[in-house]
Design a protein around this motif. Structure first.
Motif, PDB file in Angstrom:
ATOM      1  N   PRO A 410       0.815  -1.297  -0.097  1.00 15.87           N
ATOM      2  CA  PRO A 410       0.104   0.033   0.018  1.00 15.87           C
ATOM      3  C   PRO A 410       0.922   1.449   0.126  1.00 15.87           C
ATOM      4  O   PRO A 410       0.406   2.436   0.139  1.00 15.87           O
ATOM      5  CB  PRO A 410      -0.945  -0.238   1.228  1.00 15.87           C
ATOM      6  CG  PRO A 410      -0.053  -0.980   2.186  1.00 15.87           C
ATOM      7  CD  PRO A 410       0.972  -1.730   1.481  1.00 15.87           C
ATOM      8  N   ARG A 411       2.082   1.228  -0.235  1.00 15.08           N
ATOM      9  CA  ARG A 411       2.988   2.152  -0.430  1.00 15.08           C
ATOM     10  C   ARG A 411       3.155   3.071   0.884  1.00 15.08           C
ATOM     11  O   ARG A 411       3.132   4.464   0.909  1.00 15.08           O
ATOM     12  CB  ARG A 411       2.574   3.240  -1.276  1.00 15.08           C
ATOM     13  CG  ARG A 411       3.490   2.957  -2.878  1.00 15.08           C
ATOM     14  CD  ARG A 411       2.926   4.253  -3.605  1.00 15.08           C
ATOM     15  NE  ARG A 411       3.870   5.266  -3.642  1.00 15.08           N
ATOM     16  CZ  ARG A 411       3.937   6.524  -4.313  1.00 15.08           C
ATOM     17  NH1 ARG A 411       2.801   6.724  -4.727  1.00 15.08           N
ATOM     18  NH2 ARG A 411       4.979   7.254  -4.228  1.00 15.08           N
ATOM     19  N   PHE A 412       3.460   2.285   2.018  1.00 11.16           N
ATOM     20  CA  PHE A 412       3.597   3.075   3.317  1.00 11.16           C
ATOM     21  C   PHE A 412       5.103   3.256   3.287  1.00 11.16           C
ATOM     22  O   PHE A 412       5.576   4.186   3.929  1.00 11.16           O
ATOM     23  CB  PHE A 412       3.094   2.047   4.596  1.00 11.16           C
ATOM     24  CG  PHE A 412       1.628   2.003   4.890  1.00 11.16           C
ATOM     25  CD1 PHE A 412       0.940   2.987   4.594  1.00 11.16           C
ATOM     26  CD2 PHE A 412       1.306   0.727   4.873  1.00 11.16           C
ATOM     27  CE1 PHE A 412      -0.469   3.121   4.666  1.00 11.16           C
ATOM     28  CE2 PHE A 412      -0.116   0.592   5.140  1.00 11.16           C
ATOM     29  CZ  PHE A 412      -1.073   1.734   4.965  1.00 11.16           C
ATOM     30  N   TYR A 413       5.884   2.661   2.571  1.00 14.80           N
ATOM     31  CA  TYR A 413       7.216   2.818   2.383  1.00 14.80           C
ATOM     32  C   TYR A 413       7.460   2.575   0.476  1.00 14.80           C
ATOM     33  O   TYR A 413       6.458   2.020   0.022  1.00 14.80           O
ATOM     34  CB  TYR A 413       8.342   2.000   2.749  1.00 14.80           C
ATOM     35  CG  TYR A 413       8.137   2.101   4.187  1.00 14.80           C
ATOM     36  CD1 TYR A 413       8.671   2.996   5.100  1.00 14.80           C
ATOM     37  CD2 TYR A 413       7.360   0.948   5.018  1.00 14.80           C
ATOM     38  CE1 TYR A 413       8.892   2.861   6.351  1.00 14.80           C
ATOM     39  CE2 TYR A 413       7.260   1.110   6.348  1.00 14.80           C
ATOM     40  CZ  TYR A 413       7.977   1.785   7.104  1.00 14.80           C
ATOM     41  OH  TYR A 413       7.829   1.817   8.340  1.00 14.80           O
ATOM     42  N   ILE A 420       6.762  -2.520  -8.318  1.00 10.96           N
ATOM     43  CA  ILE A 420       5.572  -3.251  -7.662  1.00 10.96           C
ATOM     44  C   ILE A 420       4.429  -2.851  -8.503  1.00 10.96           C
ATOM     45  O   ILE A 420       4.433  -1.607  -8.680  1.00 10.96           O
ATOM     46  CB  ILE A 420       5.714  -2.940  -6.096  1.00 10.96           C
ATOM     47  CG1 ILE A 420       6.656  -3.239  -5.367  1.00 10.96           C
ATOM     48  CG2 ILE A 420       4.210  -3.691  -5.563  1.00 10.96           C
ATOM     49  CD1 ILE A 420       6.662  -2.758  -3.911  1.00 10.96           C
ATOM     50  N   THR A 421       3.814  -3.611  -8.912  1.00  9.70           N
ATOM     51  CA  THR A 421       2.354  -3.284  -9.852  1.00  9.70           C
ATOM     52  C   THR A 421       1.357  -3.916  -9.124  1.00  9.70           C
ATOM     53  O   THR A 421       1.304  -5.119  -8.806  1.00  9.70           O
ATOM     54  CB  THR A 421       2.723  -3.850 -11.260  1.00  9.70           C
ATOM     55  OG1 THR A 421       2.864  -5.076 -11.414  1.00  9.70           O
ATOM     56  CG2 THR A 421       3.912  -3.215 -12.052  1.00  9.70           C
ATOM     57  N   VAL A 422       0.354  -3.136  -9.358  1.00  8.05           N
ATOM     58  CA  VAL A 422      -0.864  -3.727  -8.914  1.00  8.05           C
ATOM     59  C   VAL A 422      -2.080  -3.325 -10.057  1.00  8.05           C
ATOM     60  O   VAL A 422      -2.082  -2.486 -10.630  1.00  8.05           O
ATOM     61  CB  VAL A 422      -1.697  -2.903  -7.937  1.00  8.05           C
ATOM     62  CG1 VAL A 422      -3.113  -3.327  -7.617  1.00  8.05           C
ATOM     63  CG2 VAL A 422      -0.663  -3.111  -6.305  1.00  8.05           C
ATOM     64  N   GLY A 423      -2.609  -4.692 -10.712  1.00  4.33           N
ATOM     65  CA  GLY A 423      -3.483  -4.683 -11.939  1.00  4.33           C
ATOM     66  C   GLY A 423      -2.672  -4.103 -13.134  1.00  4.33           C
ATOM     67  O   GLY A 423      -3.032  -3.340 -14.001  1.00  4.33           O
ATOM     68  N   GLY A 424      -1.141  -4.368 -12.985  1.00  3.70           N
ATOM     69  CA  GLY A 424      -0.332  -4.309 -14.208  1.00  3.70           C
ATOM     70  C   GLY A 424      -0.010  -2.585 -14.012  1.00  3.70           C
ATOM     71  O   GLY A 424       0.966  -2.333 -14.971  1.00  3.70           O
ATOM     72  N   ILE A 425      -0.454  -1.705 -13.140  1.00  2.00           N
ATOM     73  CA  ILE A 425       0.214  -0.508 -13.018  1.00  2.00           C
ATOM     74  C   ILE A 425       1.102  -0.439 -11.989  1.00  2.00           C
ATOM     75  O   ILE A 425       0.967  -0.787 -10.736  1.00  2.00           O
ATOM     76  CB  ILE A 425      -0.664   0.568 -12.859  1.00  2.00           C
ATOM     77  CG1 ILE A 425      -2.086   0.310 -14.061  1.00  2.00           C
ATOM     78  CG2 ILE A 425      -0.344   2.133 -13.051  1.00  2.00           C
ATOM     79  CD1 ILE A 425      -3.253   1.120 -13.685  1.00  2.00           C
ATOM     80  N   ASP A 426       2.278   0.440 -12.108  1.00  2.00           N
ATOM     81  CA  ASP A 426       3.198   0.721 -10.921  1.00  2.00           C
ATOM     82  C   ASP A 426       2.673   1.434 -10.025  1.00  2.00           C
ATOM     83  O   ASP A 426       1.894   2.410 -10.071  1.00  2.00           O
ATOM     84  CB  ASP A 426       4.409   1.388 -11.347  1.00  2.00           C
ATOM     85  CG  ASP A 426       5.550   1.398 -10.411  1.00  2.00           C
ATOM     86  OD1 ASP A 426       5.344   2.034  -9.534  1.00  2.00           O
ATOM     87  OD2 ASP A 426       6.778   0.757 -10.961  1.00  2.00           O
ATOM     88  N   VAL A 427       2.801   1.028  -8.644  1.00  5.98           N
ATOM     89  CA  VAL A 427       2.214   1.606  -7.438  1.00  5.98           C
ATOM     90  C   VAL A 427       2.381   3.094  -7.343  1.00  5.98           C
ATOM     91  O   VAL A 427       1.564   3.946  -6.979  1.00  5.98           O
ATOM     92  CB  VAL A 427       2.296   0.916  -6.218  1.00  5.98           C
ATOM     93  CG1 VAL A 427       1.471  -0.455  -5.973  1.00  5.98           C
ATOM     94  CG2 VAL A 427       3.824   0.657  -6.053  1.00  5.98           C
ATOM     95  N   ARG A 428       3.535   3.478  -7.954  1.00  5.45           N
ATOM     96  CA  ARG A 428       4.008   4.903  -7.791  1.00  5.45           C
ATOM     97  C   ARG A 428       3.164   5.820  -8.926  1.00  5.45           C
ATOM     98  O   ARG A 428       3.391   6.887  -8.494  1.00  5.45           O
ATOM     99  CB  ARG A 428       5.587   4.987  -7.887  1.00  5.45           C
ATOM    100  CG  ARG A 428       6.239   4.697  -6.808  1.00  5.45           C
ATOM    101  CD  ARG A 428       7.628   4.531  -6.873  1.00  5.45           C
ATOM    102  NE  ARG A 428       8.034   3.406  -7.878  1.00  5.45           N
ATOM    103  CZ  ARG A 428       9.364   2.862  -7.737  1.00  5.45           C
ATOM    104  NH1 ARG A 428      10.133   3.367  -6.932  1.00  5.45           N
ATOM    105  NH2 ARG A 428       9.299   1.620  -8.256  1.00  5.45           N
ATOM    106  N   ASP A 429       2.713   5.099  -9.782  1.00  5.06           N
ATOM    107  CA  ASP A 429       1.952   5.805 -10.794  1.00  5.06           C
ATOM    108  C   ASP A 429       0.234   5.775 -10.404  1.00  5.06           C
ATOM    109  O   ASP A 429      -0.525   6.339 -11.194  1.00  5.06           O
ATOM    110  CB  ASP A 429       1.720   5.222 -12.266  1.00  5.06           C
ATOM    111  CG  ASP A 429       3.521   5.362 -12.754  1.00  5.06           C
ATOM    112  OD1 ASP A 429       4.155   6.362 -12.266  1.00  5.06           O
ATOM    113  OD2 ASP A 429       3.761   4.486 -13.482  1.00  5.06           O
ATOM    114  N   LEU A 430       0.091   5.158  -9.267  1.00  2.00           N
ATOM    115  CA  LEU A 430      -1.594   5.357  -8.806  1.00  2.00           C
ATOM    116  C   LEU A 430      -1.827   6.399  -7.756  1.00  2.00           C
ATOM    117  O   LEU A 430      -0.732   6.730  -6.908  1.00  2.00           O
ATOM    118  CB  LEU A 430      -1.914   3.840  -8.270  1.00  2.00           C
ATOM    119  CG  LEU A 430      -1.892   2.829  -9.285  1.00  2.00           C
ATOM    120  CD1 LEU A 430      -1.966   1.412  -8.380  1.00  2.00           C
ATOM    121  CD2 LEU A 430      -3.103   2.937 -10.203  1.00  2.00           C
TER     122      LEU A 430
END
Lengths: 603, 611
Positions: A410-413, A420-430
């Motif tokens: 969940p990007r606490f760090y 790290i991708t969720v649904g194919g998208i990098d978490v930093r782009d969400l």
């Protein structure tokens, strides 16, 4: 003293714009332009009236003196009566204005105080875990309590009074110099000295206040830890030890305060002495001029009473400068937090994660905690994929990096390298909101808020329907227990959740996590205190409820992981083994050893 | 007794669940004066210094009262109504101003020193008291609320003390001026002084009304601070649950309440200001009018008139600053009251005057017919009796709330039993000093608590005499040495708040080491292994065996695996001992214990819930 500034522990650039602190505070005040304009107008009004009083007193003395010299005359008597009436009227209006000024300056100060409070609160909520890891909560609480109070106190007592004093001196100067410039100069001779002393005192006090505030943070921390750890303190009969620790810091604070006060007092007293010497000068010069009939006795009275008008503000200068020094260092501590870069924030072009089942993928992820020793990685080259409907199990000894994986999702760090991708998208782009809404994390360490069971379960969304809360509690196998509590779902669980066992608290946390209906759910050792049999039931209920979700289960009891689609065994931040339960057992490695050990140990 | 009364109120407060303000009881009026009165009792140890301060105040005030006389002298010289040369009056004036500055500084310096010390004493007393009050009080009181008293209210008192000293001078100044006014010209003086009763009556009306507002403002500020503290402490859960917006709205409401309360308090404080100012004006006008007649009759010169204006203005100065002081004093009274509420929380457990240290014999434990509850009417333990020989291990098992932890707490005398007798080494725990109990009993709790200090200091904790070697040896024994050495600075690593940089298991190992270093005769493990993960649990069991050697041990558990080899196992249910014996005997009894053992369940809670 172990009061390290925020920046030293968090490694961010030091906040250096101290002299600008007061200016920034004024910017907050400027948000209330209209009120401020009224406040200034009222201040100007009361200052003017304050200056009119000495003039009319001077007039009265001249009139009385004329009466003495010329004998009774109806005109002179009437003039005196009119002067008396004017003095009363001035006092009346001035009193009303002064009262209103006091009110409006408190209004501004409280308003800005409330604004700062809210800004501070909002900021703390956005700062990442690494910030909260590094900064003691006692320190943050001190800033939120005492430092905001310090800033507010200055705005209340110092801000408008500064205007008031400046006006008094400026207008008074003009008036006195026109009345008789020689005596007038004498009357004002102390002003430059006072200004110089005040500036010097401000500098000295600001330094002292910084130390006082840092020390206050230490004291707060000592007290807070003592209260929170009271059971340990009692268990070791350590009150003497604790008291000594506390008194040490508190005595240091007293020493510093004494220093601060003697700094202030010395300055204020020398300012006062300068004031009286100026008055002596007025008497000497003015007296001689009266003697030679160059000025009237009334003008001299005006000079002298003008000086008495200046006396209360002079007394206040000490407070104002002191409050200003405190505000500028307290404000700096507040802005230090307010300016802190949250590190983890939405990217400018961040997109929302669609509300749909989402796969999770780690590719070559490495991570090191900011405070860890250099080269000591919590995670090295971690790669895995979990599809919706699948379960990934993670096992490993303490400190092997299991929880770190959980907190990265969940990007606490933010991961150091890899993606790290969720649904194919990098978490930093969400967007953070959509990511965290999609990811549920249930931890071993449960924080219960000081409120009812219901509100603790429905924490993420207080408007949740009752039935949903019951449903989540049923799935988490805690409903029956809650039903047995004195006030059921309305029972208060208290600051420390007293009255619930570790396992019950964990089940409450699971219910809390379920209620948010996340697409990806992570159980971080969240059933460690729950016994095996209940856990089996819990697992069955969860399996049913969580169909189609992406699931990660971190556990140290391996039979919990038995049905996972893949199991990672971590050791020192690396994947030591991976595979299904059967494959790992066959592999005769760490997992197989542990499995044997655990199943032999259980009765 | 006012003390116990306060304590009962606190108890009553927690029953109302909606009311977050445990202490903030509405309408506490009468206590204000008493609050400040008790507060002044803290001045007593500093009597000498207080006397010295009084002398300097008198000297400084005399100087101030005399100053306008010097001015009168100078003015009269200037207009030729006095034979004394102008310079004499001015020299007198300078001398008075100089002595005023000197004594004023001395007064302020000593007074603030005094204030600081008193506040330190008070804070220390509060802190020390909190170390002794019953744990159940602390359990149900938000830490943030206590903190706001320890910090905020103490701060208010400090401010009051710092400034109240000068108000003592103000009172004297007022008296001095009144005397001089009357002496200079008693008729004008008396007319001027007529404004005083008016002021007095105005204040009588104002005071109770303002007082309520001051109290509300303080309470509101305490509420908003407690909310901030809770949010900071639970920040991880807040972010995990994405509660930021909701919490912000709630907090904003509290902040707004606080704002409104503060404004209402400000309205109260400011409303008295115009009254004082108008009265000043009236007094001056009186002087002007009266002087017309007096000057005519040669009873008043210009010099006297100027001096009069000085006095009238100076006369209202102390009144005005006393008004301000009064506001601060009212706030301080409220703060003092809130502080004394804490100091009044009853201490249930106290050493007897003739209490002795625990004898240095091996510690057998015995409970005889012990009954106990935390709240009157809610009994937790019913006639519990058992004996443990020295150096044996007793295990307490049973569902949550069955009284296991209460037994441990009674043994340590955190509370006193209602009836029955608890003795250690044959001596009633009520007859020994609590300190010696603490030195001989160590407890390891389910939730390990670490302080923000180095690992070394955390293990050493209260055993100041423990050498580094002994600490390292203890850490090795409980298998903590390896992970400690892995930390950035080994034993000197500063632990974050509550040891946040360690896993729960690791934190627990450190608390085991802490207990080992304390080298107690009695060891209480209260669910101590519940949060240790099974990777280390076996190792821990070995370490615990070492830890228990040569000590009497009380092990509390709801999982059975950890206690099988205890010498005596008590099964508790509903505060009664329902079964007792060793593992084999209990299995043979075929009761609750056997049932739990047979089922795959490991906790009594679930066994009972499932039934």
């Amino acid at each position: 003293m172990d009061a390290t500034p925020l920046t030293d522990v968090t490694g961010q650039k030091r906040f250096e714009a101290r002299p600008k602190v007061l200016r920034r505070l004024y910017a907050y005040v400027l948000a209330y332009r209209l009120r401020l304009a009224v406040a200034v107008a009222v201040t100007v009004g009361s200052a003017m009236l304050n200056l009119l009083t000495p003039h009319f007193l001077g007039v009265a003395v001249d009139q009385a003196h004329a009466l003495l010299l010329a004998g009774p005359a109806a005109g002179a008597q009437r003039a005196l009566k009119i002067t008396a009436l004017i003095v009363v009227t001035i006092s009346l209006v001035r009193g009303l204005l002064t009262g209103y000024q006091g009110y409006i300056q408190e209004y501004l100060a409280q308003r800005v105080g409330a604004d700062l409070r809210l800004a501070y609160f909002a900021k703390l909520q956005r700062l990442s875990f690494s910030f909260h890891d590094a900064v003691h909560s006692g320190d943050l609480i001190t800033r939120g309590m005492l430092d905001i109070e310090g800033v507010r106190g200055f705005l209340e007592t110092g801000f408008l009074r500064t205007i008031n004093v400046t006006l008094l001196v400026a207008i008074g100067t003009a008036g006195l110099l026109t009345a008789d410039w020689r005596t007038g100069l004498c009357a004002l001779s102390f002003v430059p000295f006072v200004a110089w002393r005040a500036v010097r005192m401000g500098v000295a006090l600001r330094i002292t206040w910084q130390r006082v505030q840092a020390l206050n943070a230490v004291i707060t921390r000592r007290m807070e830890e003592n209260l929170r750890g009271m059971r340990v303190v009692r268990a070791f009969a350590a009150h003497a030890h604790e008291l000594a620790k506390f008194n040490h810091a508190a005595a240091e604070a007293v020493r510093l305060s004494a220093l601060r006060i003697s700094q202030r007092s010395r300055s204020v007293r020398t300012m006062n002495l300068a004031y009286y010497l100026a008055m002596a000068l007025v008497l000497l010069v003015g007296g001689q001029r009266v003697h030679h009939h160059l000025i009237t006795i009334g003008t001299l009275t005006e000079m002298l009473t003008f000086m008495t008008v200046l006396q209360p503000p002079l007394r206040q200068i000490g407070f104002i400068v002191n409050a200003g020094a405190r505000a500028s260092s307290a404000g700096a501590r507040l802005f230090e937090v307010l300016d802190f870069d949250p590190v983890i924030a939405n990217a400018p072009d961040a997109v929302d994660l669609p509300h749909a089942p989402a796969a999770l993928q780690f590719s070559d992820v490495s991570f090191r905690y900011p405070a860890a020793a250099p080269g000591r990685y919590a995670l090295s080259d971690i790669s895995f994929t979990v599809a919706p409907g699948q379960v990934l199990g993670i096992a490993g000894p303490p400190g092997s990096g299991k929880s770190t994986i959980a907190q990265l999702i969940p990007r606490f760090y933010d991961a150091g390298s890899g993606s790290i991708t969720v649904g194919g998208i990098d978490v930093r782009d969400l967007t953070l909101a959509s990511l965290r809404e999609a990811v549920g994390l249930v931890q071993q360490d449960v924080f219960l808020f000081d409120t009812s069971v219901h509100d603790n379960i429905a924490y993420a969304d207080p408007l949740t329907e009752e039935e949903e809360v019951f449903g989540a509690a049923q799935t988490a196998q805690i409903h029956e227990h809650i039903a047995q509590l004195p006030q059921h779902y309305q029972s208060r669980v208290g600051e420390r959740g007293v009255g619930l066992s570790g396992g019950q608290r964990q089940r409450l946390a699971i219910a809390r996590g379920l209620l948010a209906d996340p697409q990806i759910i992570i159980f971080d050792d969240s059933s460690s205190a729950i016994d095996a049999a209940t856990e089996v039931e819990l697992r069955a209920a969860l399996d049913h409820k969580l169909q189609g979700k992406t699931i990660i289960v971190i556990a140290h009891r391996l039979n919990v992981l038995r049905n996972a689609d893949e199991i990672l065994v971590l050791d020192q931040g690396r994947i030591a083994e991976r595979g299904t339960h059967a494959a790992l057992l066959a592999g005769q490695g760490l997992y197989a050893d542990l499995w044997r050990l655990q199943n032999q140990g259980a009765a | 007794m006012s003390g116990s009364h306060g304590g009962r109120n606190l108890l009553a407060g927690q029953a109302t669940h909606e009311d977050e303000r445990i202490f903030e009881k509405p309408g506490a009026k009468g206590g204000v004066k008493r609050g400040l009165g008790r507060f002044f009792a803290y001045l007593r140890p500093y009597r000498r210094r207080a006397c010295l301060i009084s002398l300097t105040i008198i000297a400084a005030t005399l100087g101030q009262v005399a100053l306008p006389m010097a001015i009168r002298q100078a003015v009269n010289s200037a207009i030729g109504q006095s034979s004394m040369p102008l310079s004499h009056g001015i020299l007198l004036f300078i001398a008075l101003a100089g002595s005023n500055a000197l004594f004023g500084y001395l007064q302020e310096y000593h007074a603030t020193q005094l204030a600081q010390r008193v506040v330190l004493d008070l804070r220390s007393a509060m802190f020390a008291h909190l170390q002794r009050v019953s744990l159940s009080f602390l359990d149900r009181t938000q830490t943030g609320r206590l903190m706001s008293r320890l910090q905020g209210d103490v701060g208010t008192l400090q401010e009051f003390l710092e400034q109240s000293i000068s108000s003592l001078g103000d009172v004297l100044l007022l008296l001095g001026i009144i005397i001089v006014l009357l002496v200079m010209n008693w008729r004008i003086g008396a007319i001027t002084l007529l404004v005083l009763p008016v002021l007095f009556i105005a204040r009588l009306v104002w005071q109770p009304w303002a007082q309520r507002r001051f109290r509300r403002a303080r309470d509101a500020s305490s509420t908003v601070n407690a909310a901030l503290a809770e949010n900071i402490n639970g920040i991880r859960t807040v972010q995990e649950s994405r509660r930021e917006d909701h919490n912000f709205t709630q907090y904003a409401r509290k902040a707004e309440d606080n704002f409104q309360a503060a404004m209402s308090s400000s309205r109260a404080a400011q409303s008295i200001v115009p009254a004082v100012d108008i009265l000043t004006g009236i007094a001056m006008a009186t002087v002007i009018l009266a002087s017309a007649g007096a000057v005519l009759h040669g009873k008043l010169g210009a010099g006297e008139m100027v001096a009069y204006f000085f006095y009238v203005q100076r006369f209202f100065d102390p009144i005005r600053s006393l008004s301000m002081q009064y506001t601060i004093a009212s706030r301080a009274a409220v703060a003092a009251q809130r502080i004394f509420e804490i100091l009044d929380v009853g201490i249930d457990v106290q050493d007897k005057p003739d209490a002795l240290p625990l004898p240095a014999a091996p510690c057998a434990i015995s409970f005889r017919d012990v009954s106990f509850g935390y709240v009157p009417g809610r009994q937790v333990l019913h006639n519990v009796s058992f004996e443990v020989a020295a150096n044996q291990t007793i295990a307490l098992v049973g569902p949550t709330g069955s009284g296991k932890s209460s037994i441990a707490a009674l043994l340590h005398r955190f509370y006193d039993a209602w009836s029955g007798e608890i003795s250690i080494a044959g001596v009633n725990v009520r007859d020994v000093t609590q300190d010696s109990l603490g030195q001989n009993i160590a407890m390891v709790l389910q939730e390990p608590f670490l302080f923000s200090a180095s690992v070394m200091e955390n293990i050493r904790y209260n055993t100041a005499a423990a050498t580094d070697e002994r600490i390292i040896a203890a850490a090795r024994t409980v298998r903590a040495h390896d992970f400690i050495m892995d930390l950035p600075h080994g034993y000197n690593t500063m632990l974050g708040q509550a040891g946040r940089n360690l896993s729960i298991g690791q934190r627990q190992l450190i608390s085991f080491a802490r207990a080992l270093v304390a080298d107690p005769k009695i060891l209480i493990l209260d669910e101590a292994t519940a949060s240790i993960d099974s990777f280390t649990e076996l190792e821990i069991q070995e370490a615990l065996a070492v830890l228990r050697q040569g000590r009497t041990s009380v092990v509390i558990a709801h999982r059975l695996a950890t206690i099988r080899d205890a010498d005596l196992i008590l099964v508790l249910h509903g505060g009664r001992i329902v079964e007792r014996g060793d593992h084999g005997q209990l299995l043979a009894q075929n009761g609750l214990y056997a049932k739990l053992h047979r089922s795959s369940r490991t906790s009594f809670d679930d066994l009972l819930t499932a039934q």
